[in-house]
Scaffold this active site. Sequence first.
Site, mmCIF file in Angstrom:
data_model
loop_
_atom_site.group_PDB
_atom_site.id
_atom_site.type_symbol
_atom_site.label_atom_id
_atom_site.label_comp_id
_atom_site.label_asym_id
_atom_site.label_seq_id
_atom_site.Cartn_x
_atom_site.Cartn_y
_atom_site.Cartn_z
ATOM 1 N N SER A 174 1.064 -1.156 0.041
ATOM 2 C CA SER A 174 -0.367 0.065 -0.055
ATOM 3 C C SER A 174 1.092 1.087 0.336
ATOM 4 C CB SER A 174 -1.183 -0.125 1.040
ATOM 5 O OG SER A 174 -0.296 0.087 2.611
ATOM 6 N N ARG B 15 -7.210 8.414 -10.194
ATOM 7 C CA ARG B 15 -7.676 8.724 -9.053
ATOM 8 C C ARG B 15 -6.278 9.050 -8.598
ATOM 9 N NH1 ARG B 15 -6.462 7.008 -3.629
ATOM 10 N NH2 ARG B 15 -8.293 7.372 -2.871
ATOM 11 N N THR C 103 -5.281 7.078 7.601
ATOM 12 C CA THR C 103 -5.247 6.172 7.016
ATOM 13 C C THR C 103 -6.872 5.936 6.111
ATOM 14 O OG1 THR C 103 -4.302 4.362 6.876
ATOM 15 C CG2 THR C 103 -5.354 4.997 8.783
ATOM 16 N N GLY C 104 -6.704 5.127 5.435
ATOM 17 C CA GLY C 104 -8.664 4.410 5.082
ATOM 18 C C GLY C 104 -8.394 5.069 3.667
ATOM 19 N N THR D 14 -1.998 4.025 4.521
ATOM 20 C CA THR D 14 -1.491 4.367 4.136
ATOM 21 C C THR D 14 -0.710 4.345 5.175
ATOM 22 O OG1 THR D 14 -2.888 5.848 2.644
ATOM 23 C CG2 THR D 14 -0.748 7.169 3.663
ATOM 24 N N THR E 257 1.052 7.148 -0.063
ATOM 25 C CA THR E 257 0.748 5.943 -0.417
ATOM 26 C C THR E 257 0.591 5.589 -1.632
ATOM 27 O OG1 THR E 257 -1.514 4.391 0.049
ATOM 28 C CG2 THR E 257 -1.678 7.458 -0.317
HETATM 29 N N1 GLY Z 1 -5.934 6.602 2.153
HETATM 30 C C1 GLY Z 1 -5.198 7.219 1.276
HETATM 31 C C2 GLY Z 1 -5.400 6.931 -0.481
HETATM 32 O O1 GLY Z 1 -7.363 6.856 0.111
HETATM 33 O O2 GLY Z 1 -5.494 6.886 -1.003
#
Ligand code: GLY
Length: 336
Positions: A92, A223, A246-247, A195, A213
């Site tokens: 990740s 994206r 994070t998330g 992340t 990340t």
């Molecule tokens: N939190 C990392 C992302 O959504 O890219």
Amino acid sequence: MSTRRNFLKAVPAVGAALTASCTDPSQAASNSLNSPAHAPPSTLVRPVVISTWNHGKAANTAAWQVLSENGNALDAAEAGVRVTEADPNGRSVGIGGRPDRDGNVTLDACIMNSDGDCGSVAYLQEILHPITVARQVMEKTPHVMLVGKGAQEFAIAQGHEKVNLLTEESKKEWEEWLASERRQKPKINVENHDTIGLLTLDNQGNLAGACTTSGAAYKYAGRVGDSPIIGAGLYLDNDVGGATATGWGEAVIRACGCFLVVELMRQGHSPQEACELAVERVVAKNPDWKDIQVGFIALGKDGRHGSFCIAPGFEYALWSEQVENGLFASGSKLEG
Ligand code: GLY
């Protein structure tokens, strides 16, 4: 590694905070609007490094090395997350990160220092250390953010080499995903890491933060998530504290998540309470909140910390005078 000459006094709250929910009565007692986080605290803990997920332990080790040698918070934050970026086994962050649906690994990162300066890169490809490029954007350009091809060209001009970030293992998983039913919906806490966001407080009392990340697994090409967005994936104010997230980045961006956490601390909430209130905001604004994960960690100017998330499973790593490289389960909305 001695930092005791700079250690002012242990905060009992920190030891008590190392429970699953990281909640303790003495933090709650200081949550009134009459005791803002930036008021002179009666006790201070520093240095401190806190970071997201279990990969934070290795990152914290590098960051603590810098802090314990009286290094500054910014150098420590960068050194910490570079460890995660360079680990090919992480899925990740950095090399080995899961690619987008076309098989391209694209990286997002940002960094912020105690003066409020910040730098960021997004949709950066074939560069091992996006966090260092983000720092170079901050220090060597008049800009905050570079993306895509421009970011890559800037990185190369700064001496970074092009590398293949798609490892064989990650490529194999992507190919399996292409053929699987998971294609339309990301899984919460996949592989139990995401992340890396890392916050530091140095011996001089200055804060810094870094966030990096490879973004959402198998995302649409182009994206960009919350991690390189100052105020979303990372924010700090050296008078108050810092936060990183994070998330599911889309939900963090909608809430201006880390700016919100820091502003809540500015209003007097403890780091723990600020994280909990920010998660409540994310929940309120995202009808699908039970299907996503969002987690925050926060570090106050006085060294107190907090953490909260939506779904159980999020962990944070902490290193301070009281805790040598600990790993703790965050409290979560769904576990009540
Ligand atoms: N939190 C990392 C992302 O959504 O890219």
